[in-house]
Design a protein around this motif. Structure first.
Motif, mmCIF file in Angstrom:
data_model
loop_
_atom_site.group_PDB
_atom_site.id
_atom_site.type_symbol
_atom_site.label_atom_id
_atom_site.label_comp_id
_atom_site.label_asym_id
_atom_site.label_seq_id
_atom_site.Cartn_x
_atom_site.Cartn_y
_atom_site.Cartn_z
ATOM 1 N N THR A 83 51.150 -2.828 -37.432
ATOM 2 C CA THR A 83 50.275 -3.770 -36.740
ATOM 3 C C THR A 83 49.314 -3.028 -35.841
ATOM 4 O OG1 THR A 83 50.160 -5.639 -35.197
ATOM 5 C CG2 THR A 83 51.950 -4.078 -34.859
ATOM 6 N N SER A 84 48.161 -3.627 -35.615
ATOM 7 C CA SER A 84 47.267 -3.121 -34.581
ATOM 8 C C SER A 84 48.019 -3.142 -33.254
ATOM 9 C CB SER A 84 46.023 -4.018 -34.501
ATOM 10 O OG SER A 84 45.182 -3.619 -33.454
ATOM 11 N N PRO A 85 48.093 -2.005 -32.539
ATOM 12 C CA PRO A 85 48.963 -1.948 -31.354
ATOM 13 C C PRO A 85 48.310 -2.508 -30.088
ATOM 14 C CG PRO A 85 48.033 0.223 -31.812
ATOM 15 C CD PRO A 85 47.560 -0.684 -32.913
ATOM 16 N N LEU A 86 49.136 -3.140 -29.282
ATOM 17 C CA LEU A 86 48.701 -3.567 -27.957
ATOM 18 C C LEU A 86 48.511 -2.349 -27.052
ATOM 19 C CD1 LEU A 86 51.225 -6.490 -27.556
ATOM 20 C CD2 LEU A 86 48.738 -6.787 -27.524
ATOM 21 N N HIS A 87 47.504 -2.406 -26.183
ATOM 22 C CA HIS A 87 47.353 -1.382 -25.150
ATOM 23 C C HIS A 87 48.424 -1.613 -24.087
ATOM 24 C CE1 HIS A 87 45.354 1.666 -22.849
ATOM 25 N NE2 HIS A 87 45.147 0.856 -21.830
ATOM 26 N N ASP A 88 48.912 -0.521 -23.510
ATOM 27 C CA ASP A 88 50.065 -0.592 -22.613
ATOM 28 C C ASP A 88 49.658 -1.011 -21.204
ATOM 29 O OD1 ASP A 88 52.613 -0.441 -21.624
ATOM 30 O OD2 ASP A 88 52.630 1.748 -21.434
ATOM 31 N N VAL A 89 49.344 -2.311 -21.069
ATOM 32 C CA VAL A 89 49.083 -2.907 -19.760
ATOM 33 C C VAL A 89 49.723 -4.295 -19.746
ATOM 34 C CG1 VAL A 89 46.914 -1.668 -19.322
ATOM 35 C CG2 VAL A 89 46.865 -3.861 -20.540
ATOM 36 N N PRO A 90 50.027 -4.845 -18.562
ATOM 37 C CA PRO A 90 50.562 -6.212 -18.513
ATOM 38 C C PRO A 90 49.540 -7.194 -19.080
ATOM 39 C CG PRO A 90 50.878 -5.080 -16.418
ATOM 40 C CD PRO A 90 49.959 -4.219 -17.219
ATOM 41 N N GLN A 91 49.992 -8.056 -19.958
ATOM 42 C CA GLN A 91 49.074 -9.016 -20.581
ATOM 43 C C GLN A 91 49.861 -10.200 -21.148
ATOM 44 O OE1 GLN A 91 47.138 -7.489 -24.229
ATOM 45 N NE2 GLN A 91 48.160 -5.536 -23.863
ATOM 46 N N PRO A 92 49.157 -11.337 -21.371
ATOM 47 C CA PRO A 92 47.725 -11.577 -21.214
ATOM 48 C C PRO A 92 47.305 -11.610 -19.746
ATOM 49 C CG PRO A 92 48.784 -13.325 -22.501
ATOM 50 C CD PRO A 92 49.858 -12.520 -21.874
ATOM 51 N N THR A 93 46.038 -11.285 -19.524
ATOM 52 C CA THR A 93 45.414 -11.435 -18.210
ATOM 53 C C THR A 93 44.584 -12.714 -18.230
ATOM 54 O OG1 THR A 93 45.315 -9.053 -17.819
ATOM 55 C CG2 THR A 93 43.774 -10.420 -16.599
ATOM 56 N N VAL A 94 44.714 -13.530 -17.198
ATOM 57 C CA VAL A 94 44.011 -14.817 -17.156
ATOM 58 C C VAL A 94 42.934 -14.764 -16.081
ATOM 59 C CG1 VAL A 94 44.239 -17.304 -16.867
ATOM 60 C CG2 VAL A 94 46.078 -16.005 -17.957
ATOM 61 N N ILE A 95 41.706 -15.002 -16.493
ATOM 62 C CA ILE A 95 40.555 -15.042 -15.580
ATOM 63 C C ILE A 95 39.889 -16.397 -15.725
ATOM 64 C CG2 ILE A 95 38.353 -13.997 -14.951
ATOM 65 C CD1 ILE A 95 40.768 -12.145 -14.526
ATOM 66 N N ASP A 96 39.833 -17.137 -14.638
ATOM 67 C CA ASP A 96 39.217 -18.470 -14.642
ATOM 68 C C ASP A 96 39.766 -19.345 -15.776
ATOM 69 O OD1 ASP A 96 37.690 -17.575 -12.533
ATOM 70 O OD2 ASP A 96 35.916 -17.144 -13.743
ATOM 71 N N GLY A 97 41.063 -19.203 -16.040
ATOM 72 C CA GLY A 97 41.700 -20.010 -17.070
ATOM 73 C C GLY A 97 41.563 -19.474 -18.473
ATOM 74 N N HIS A 98 40.934 -18.298 -18.638
ATOM 75 C CA HIS A 98 40.703 -17.738 -19.968
ATOM 76 C C HIS A 98 41.593 -16.522 -20.177
ATOM 77 C CE1 HIS A 98 37.431 -20.506 -19.994
ATOM 78 N NE2 HIS A 98 36.732 -19.845 -19.090
ATOM 79 N N SER A 99 42.361 -16.537 -21.272
ATOM 80 C CA SER A 99 43.341 -15.478 -21.539
ATOM 81 C C SER A 99 42.682 -14.300 -22.245
ATOM 82 C CB SER A 99 44.477 -16.021 -22.401
ATOM 83 O OG SER A 99 45.135 -17.090 -21.744
ATOM 84 N N THR A 100 43.038 -13.099 -21.790
ATOM 85 C CA THR A 100 42.465 -11.864 -22.319
ATOM 86 C C THR A 100 43.586 -10.910 -22.691
ATOM 87 O OG1 THR A 100 40.542 -12.136 -20.873
ATOM 88 C CG2 THR A 100 40.895 -9.960 -21.809
ATOM 89 N N THR A 101 43.455 -10.274 -23.860
ATOM 90 C CA THR A 101 44.435 -9.288 -24.300
ATOM 91 C C THR A 101 43.741 -7.959 -24.571
ATOM 92 O OG1 THR A 101 44.213 -10.155 -26.568
ATOM 93 C CG2 THR A 101 46.077 -10.933 -25.250
ATOM 94 N N PHE A 102 44.538 -6.878 -24.586
ATOM 95 C CA PHE A 102 44.013 -5.523 -24.685
ATOM 96 C C PHE A 102 44.730 -4.791 -25.816
ATOM 97 C CE2 PHE A 102 43.758 -7.121 -20.417
ATOM 98 C CZ PHE A 102 42.470 -6.795 -20.002
ATOM 99 N N TRP A 103 43.936 -4.142 -26.673
ATOM 100 C CA TRP A 103 44.454 -3.518 -27.885
ATOM 101 C C TRP A 103 43.967 -2.079 -27.979
ATOM 102 C CZ3 TRP A 103 47.425 -6.828 -30.955
ATOM 103 C CH2 TRP A 103 47.393 -8.186 -30.546
ATOM 104 N N THR A 104 44.805 -1.217 -28.518
ATOM 105 C CA THR A 104 44.414 0.173 -28.719
ATOM 106 C C THR A 104 43.301 0.249 -29.760
ATOM 107 O OG1 THR A 104 46.643 0.952 -28.211
ATOM 108 C CG2 THR A 104 45.211 2.467 -29.415
ATOM 109 N N TYR A 105 42.231 0.931 -29.430
ATOM 110 C CA TYR A 105 41.113 1.078 -30.359
ATOM 111 C C TYR A 105 41.474 2.056 -31.467
ATOM 112 C CZ TYR A 105 36.656 2.607 -32.271
ATOM 113 O OH TYR A 105 35.634 2.946 -33.121
ATOM 114 N N LEU A 106 41.255 1.633 -32.708
ATOM 115 C CA LEU A 106 41.501 2.464 -33.872
ATOM 116 C C LEU A 106 40.154 2.759 -34.533
ATOM 117 C CD1 LEU A 106 44.565 0.558 -35.421
ATOM 118 C CD2 LEU A 106 44.610 2.604 -33.955
#
Length: 300
Positions: A83-106
């Motif tokens: 699978t495309s790997p998640l970046h190693d940070v706490p997530q999802p991050t919510v900004i103004d009600g909008h969820s954001t996720t972080f992925w390792t760039y391949l």
């Protein structure tokens, strides 16, 4: 007439950049100079100063759904699944009600992923053990109905045509006997939902993961080969590698037609925020009226 400003995941560029900046700041990343990779569904952005891709969930997405996707991918990573790997940070991050996720760039080569390369990871997915989290049941019929109801920019007569087609296909679906038991399915396996990760290919874009019958995934592969110019020269090697040809199954035509209807209606729902896609959506609907299963589609 001035063309409407493009939107990214249903956001204006200003909104999208604000969420991106705040989300990156929250986890210690730099959003300066970030490049938008895709924006028709979610806003997908590559950071310039970190090897990270940021995905801002489409406007209206529920936090619970995004959080479930994160837990599911973490489970896949623990299993060693491609699978495309998640970046190693706490997530999802919510900004103004909008969820954001972080992925390792391949980094990706110029050569695109082929259908045959999807066969091995897709077969592995279809044979996973039961996941330790609840996944929703696959329900194409309900998804299509919701999209038709939300496609208010289409003429009433067009929506009626789509609804009547859905009603007919739903009745036909009730008479189908699936060959395979329910399992984890990706929901939208295709060339653009996979990435090169030398020496293999990994699956990505897990927003549509559900429990369902693998026939839906296999029909999606066939559709993408036929509709988007990949052709039999890609579909046949996929079949040989996966070990099953969905087109030989008696229920294929119904699954194919429902899957194509869902693809069209999903894009129809997004016309309001992506008006440049309207002509292609209408062209595809005209193809449905003519029962044209060979019409090539343009990528949206």
């Amino acid at each position: 007439m001035t063309a409407p400003a493009p939107t990214y995941g249903g956001y204006s560029e200003t909104e999208m950049r604000h969420v991106l900046q705040q989300a990156c700041r929250t986890v210690g990343l730099d959003s300066e100079g970030a490049e938008v990779l895709r924006g028709h569904t979610n806003a997908v952005v590559r950071l310039r100063h970190n090897p990270v891709v940021v995905k801002i969930a489409r406007r209206g997405s529920r936090y619970e759904d995004v959080e479930r996707t994160v837990r599911f991918v973490q489970w896949l990573m623990d299993l060693g699944f491609p699978t495309s790997p998640l970046h190693d940070v706490p997530q999802p991050t919510v900004i103004d009600g909008h969820s954001t996720t972080f992925w390792t760039y391949l980094p990706q080569p110029e050569v695109p992923v082929t259908a045959q390369q999807l066969a091995e990871p897709l077969h592995a997915l279809h044979n996973l053990p039961s996941p330790p989290m609840h996944l929703p049941e696959h329900d194409t019929v309900a998804a299509i109905g919701q999209s038709i109801a939300a496609a208010y920019v289409l003429p009433a007569a067009t929506r009626t045509f789509l609804s009547e087609r859905l009603e007919r296909l739903t009745k036909e679906l009730d008479g189908i006997d699936f060959l395979f038991p329910e399992t984890v399915i990706q929901g939208d396996p295709q060339h653009r939902n996979a990435l090169h990760a030398s020496p293999t290919v990994v699956l990505c874009d897990w927003d549509t993961v559900t429990l369902g019958h693998r026939e839906w995934d296999l029909a999606t592969i066939e559709i993408h080969c036929r509709r988007f110019q990949h052709g039999a020269e890609q579909y046949r090697p996929f079949v040989d590698s996966y070990g099953f040809d969905i087109t030989t199954w008696p229920g294929f035509a119904v699954i194919r037609d429902l899957r194509e209807l869902r693809m069209i209606c999903t894009n129809a729902r997004k016309i309001a925020s992506a008006p440049h896609t309207r002509s292609e959506v209408e062209r595809r609907i005209d193809g449905l009226r003519q029962e044209d299963t060979s019409m090539l589609w343009n990528i949206l």
